[in-house]
Design an enzyme around this catalytic site. Structure first.
Site, PDB file in Angstrom:
ATOM      1  N   LYS A  31       0.834  -1.211   0.000  1.00 15.82           N
ATOM      2  CA  LYS A  31       0.000   0.000   0.000  1.00 15.82           C
ATOM      3  C   LYS A  31       0.864   1.255   0.000  1.00 15.82           C
ATOM      4  O   LYS A  31       0.509   2.248  -0.618  1.00 15.82           O
ATOM      5  CB  LYS A  31      -0.983  -0.007   1.167  1.00 15.82           C
ATOM      6  CG  LYS A  31      -2.065  -1.074   0.978  1.00 15.82           C
ATOM      7  CD  LYS A  31      -3.286  -0.858   1.832  1.00 15.82           C
ATOM      8  CE  LYS A  31      -4.365  -1.859   1.401  1.00 15.82           C
ATOM      9  NZ  LYS A  31      -5.556  -1.836   2.198  1.00 15.82           N
ATOM     10  N   LYS A  76      -4.724 -10.174  -5.768  1.00 16.64           N
ATOM     11  CA  LYS A  76      -5.881 -10.394  -4.905  1.00 16.64           C
ATOM     12  C   LYS A  76      -7.031  -9.447  -5.296  1.00 16.64           C
ATOM     13  O   LYS A  76      -6.791  -8.277  -5.584  1.00 16.64           O
ATOM     14  CB  LYS A  76      -5.448 -10.091  -3.467  1.00 16.64           C
ATOM     15  CG  LYS A  76      -6.526 -10.232  -2.435  1.00 16.64           C
ATOM     16  CD  LYS A  76      -6.030  -9.734  -1.089  1.00 16.64           C
ATOM     17  CE  LYS A  76      -6.291  -8.247  -0.913  1.00 16.64           C
ATOM     18  NZ  LYS A  76      -7.326  -7.904   0.058  1.00 16.64           N
ATOM     19  N   LYS A  82     -10.922  -4.113  -2.848  1.00 14.96           N
ATOM     20  CA  LYS A  82     -11.883  -3.008  -2.959  1.00 14.96           C
ATOM     21  C   LYS A  82     -11.264  -1.795  -3.621  1.00 14.96           C
ATOM     22  O   LYS A  82     -11.912  -1.068  -4.341  1.00 14.96           O
ATOM     23  CB  LYS A  82     -12.298  -2.528  -1.560  1.00 14.96           C
ATOM     24  CG  LYS A  82     -13.224  -3.391  -0.818  1.00 14.96           C
ATOM     25  CD  LYS A  82     -13.600  -2.660   0.465  1.00 14.96           C
ATOM     26  CE  LYS A  82     -13.427  -3.542   1.665  1.00 14.96           C
ATOM     27  NZ  LYS A  82     -12.153  -3.367   2.350  1.00 14.96           N
TER      28      LYS A  82
HETATM   29  N1  AQP Z   1      -9.627 -11.236  -2.345  1.00 12.65           N
HETATM   30  C1  AQP Z   1     -10.015 -11.699  -1.173  1.00 12.65           C
HETATM   31  N2  AQP Z   1     -10.293 -13.018  -1.014  1.00 12.65           N
HETATM   32  C2  AQP Z   1     -10.700 -13.497   0.196  1.00 12.65           C
HETATM   33  N3  AQP Z   1     -10.867 -12.709   1.282  1.00 12.65           N
HETATM   34  C3  AQP Z   1     -10.608 -11.395   1.156  1.00 12.65           C
HETATM   35  N4  AQP Z   1     -10.682 -10.369   2.028  1.00 12.65           N
HETATM   36  C4  AQP Z   1     -10.304  -9.245   1.403  1.00 12.65           C
HETATM   37  N5  AQP Z   1      -9.992  -9.489   0.122  1.00 12.65           N
HETATM   38  C5  AQP Z   1     -10.175 -10.827  -0.058  1.00 12.65           C
HETATM   39  C6  AQP Z   1     -11.107 -10.503   3.419  1.00 12.65           C
HETATM   40  O1  AQP Z   1     -12.202  -9.612   3.611  1.00 12.65           O
HETATM   41  C7  AQP Z   1     -12.166  -9.116   4.940  1.00 12.65           C
HETATM   42  C8  AQP Z   1     -12.290  -7.635   4.922  1.00 12.65           C
HETATM   43  O2  AQP Z   1     -11.195  -7.062   4.249  1.00 12.65           O
HETATM   44  P1  AQP Z   1     -10.733  -5.600   4.638  1.00 12.65           P
HETATM   45  O3  AQP Z   1     -11.861  -4.688   4.494  1.00 12.65           O
HETATM   46  O4  AQP Z   1     -10.101  -5.632   5.974  1.00 12.65           O
HETATM   47  O5  AQP Z   1      -9.642  -5.163   3.660  1.00 12.65           O
HETATM   48  P2  AQP Z   1      -8.575  -5.915   2.880  1.00 12.65           P
HETATM   49  O6  AQP Z   1      -8.237  -7.240   3.459  1.00 12.65           O
HETATM   50  O7  AQP Z   1      -7.436  -4.992   2.691  1.00 12.65           O
HETATM   51  O8  AQP Z   1      -9.459  -6.122   1.599  1.00 12.65           O
HETATM   52  P3  AQP Z   1      -9.572  -5.308   0.304  1.00 12.65           P
HETATM   53  O9  AQP Z   1     -10.884  -5.663  -0.303  1.00 12.65           O
HETATM   54  O10 AQP Z   1      -8.361  -5.531  -0.504  1.00 12.65           O
HETATM   55  O11 AQP Z   1      -9.676  -3.806   0.746  1.00 12.65           O
HETATM   56  P4  AQP Z   1      -8.717  -2.593   0.467  1.00 12.65           P
HETATM   57  O12 AQP Z   1      -8.585  -2.528  -1.020  1.00 12.65           O
HETATM   58  O13 AQP Z   1      -9.461  -1.425   1.041  1.00 12.65           O
HETATM   59  O14 AQP Z   1      -7.431  -2.854   1.156  1.00 12.65           O
HETATM   60  C9  AQP Z   1     -10.859  -9.599   5.563  1.00 12.65           C
HETATM   61  O15 AQP Z   1     -11.123 -10.709   6.384  1.00 12.65           O
HETATM   62  C10 AQP Z   1     -10.036 -10.000   4.375  1.00 12.65           C
HETATM   63  O16 AQP Z   1      -9.118 -11.026   4.689  1.00 12.65           O
END
Ligand code: AQP
Length: 329
Positions: free
Chosen positions: A112, A193, A196
């Site tokens: 990030k 991965k 969001k």
């Molecule tokens: N691609 C994924 N596959 C499986 N699980 C996932 N999680 C996130 N992406 C995947 C799980 O969703 C929960 C919430 O995630 P988060 O909001 O804490 O953020 P993150 O893990 O950083 O997910 P994102 O979607 O990639 O968000 P951004 O882009 O904002 O950083 C967690 O349990 C995570 O493991």
């Protein structure tokens, strides 16, 4: 007394099927086995700039998504991190026992930080705040996707360090990963991965995408140069599509193989799209019912915060005593 489960989602964008399969689906399944707390971690979201009005709206949207996915507010607390000040308080106390080197090693921080012009201190501190979220509730189980495994390990290391410095204080939390769907990959780039905050209209199927749009994204998903599914030679894109189907259908491995072996990619995508839509449609119907009742989601969030605050305050009080900080009682 039941053991406690805690997990959270950042209101940093549109929730996608990766968030559902990696986290939410598992929460719904296990919620009654534990005393469950599900959190919208808004303090985490601001580690990267969020447009204020959009952030506020996103918080209630995500709470409604939790409810529509099947989190039962009569049993499980649904709450917003910043509504319980003890999260930030404990995070500071834990920051003081965290070696900076532990944080600099975190893969998500490195990734990030790369995409930011100026790296905020919050981005580095993120895993300490996450440790505080979990340890605050003495959670025994933390159901998350694979990407959070490293942060969970750091949480355990921190709990251990604190316990050995100040005496037994924190329950040691266990990471709980789903067997399928722990790491859903981007549809446009199956090496990355699903996320969001990733750009690209074909990257993720959002839980609130209209079915037509969800189908389009899946039909355009990146595969490889083979014509049909070969389980001995699965490319990342095809494996990802099969993983999404399997996680939603809950079919066992042998049924998956029998059904999909030799299937042409066009037909595979059609069937994955149908499976996704068959979950999205009833979910979205519930979502619209929930959000049509003015004030309902806000009342759930208030109730959730009120329910968990005494647990959080008791931990902070205990940590203050252990560390020798001044307490009024
Ligand atoms: N691609 C994924 N596959 C499986 N699980 C996932 N999680 C996130 N992406 C995947 C799980 O969703 C929960 C919430 O995630 P988060 O909001 O804490 O953020 P993150 O893990 O950083 O997910 P994102 O979607 O990639 O968000 P951004 O882009 O904002 O950083 C967690 O349990 C995570 O493991």
């Amino acid at each position: 007394m039941k053991a406690r489960v805690f997990s959270g989602v950042q209101p940093s964008g549109d929730l996608h099927i990766g968030n559902y399969l990696g986290a939410l689906k598992n929460w719904v399944r296990i919620q009654y086995d534990y005393e469950s707390i599900f959190c919208i971690v808004d303090l985490h979201a601001i580690t990267i700039y969020q447009e204020p009005a959009a952030l506020r709206a996103k918080i209630e949207e995500i709470a409604a998504i939790f409810l529509a996915a099947g989190i039962d507010p009569k049993h499980s607390a649904i709450m917003v991190q910043s509504s319980v000040p003890a999260h930030a308080e404990l995070a500071w106390m834990l920051t003081c026992v965290t070696p900076v080197g532990w944080l600099e090693r975190m893969t998500q921080y490195k990734m990030k930080a790369e995409s930011q012009e100026t790296v905020g201190d919050g981005l580095l501190q993120y895993p300490v705040l996450m440790a505080a979220d979990i340890l605050l509730y003495q959670a025994a189980i933390v159901p998350v996707g694979e990407d959070q495994r490293q942060h969970l390990e750091l949480t355990r290391d921190l709990a251990q360090r604190f316990n050995s410095l100040y005496g037994d204080t924190f329950v040691m939390p266990e990471t709980h990963l789903p067997t399928v769907g722990a790491r859903v990959m981007g549809l446009d780039d199956p090496e990355k991965k699903m996320s969001k905050s990733a750009s690209g209209s074909g990257h993720a199927v959002a839980l609130l995408d209209p079915p037509v749009q969800a189908r389009k994204k899946i039909m355009r998903a990146t595969t490889d140069s083979l014509p049909a599914v070969d389980f001995d030679n699965l490319g990342a894109g095809v494996a990802n599509l099969l993983g999404i189907f399997q996680a939603l259908s809950e079919w066992p491995e042998n049924r998956m193989k029998k059904h999909f072996a030799g299937m042409r990619y066009g037909e595979l995508k059609k069937q994955v799209a149908e499976m996704v839509i068959s979950h999205l449609e009833p979910f979205q119907k519930r979502y619209h019912e929930i959000t049509s009742e003015a004030g309902y989601v806000a009342s759930i969030l208030r109730e959730g915060a009120e329910r968990v605050a005494p647990i959080a305050d008791a931990t902070v009080e205990l940590v203050k005593k252990r560390m020798g900080l001044y307490t009024l009682s």
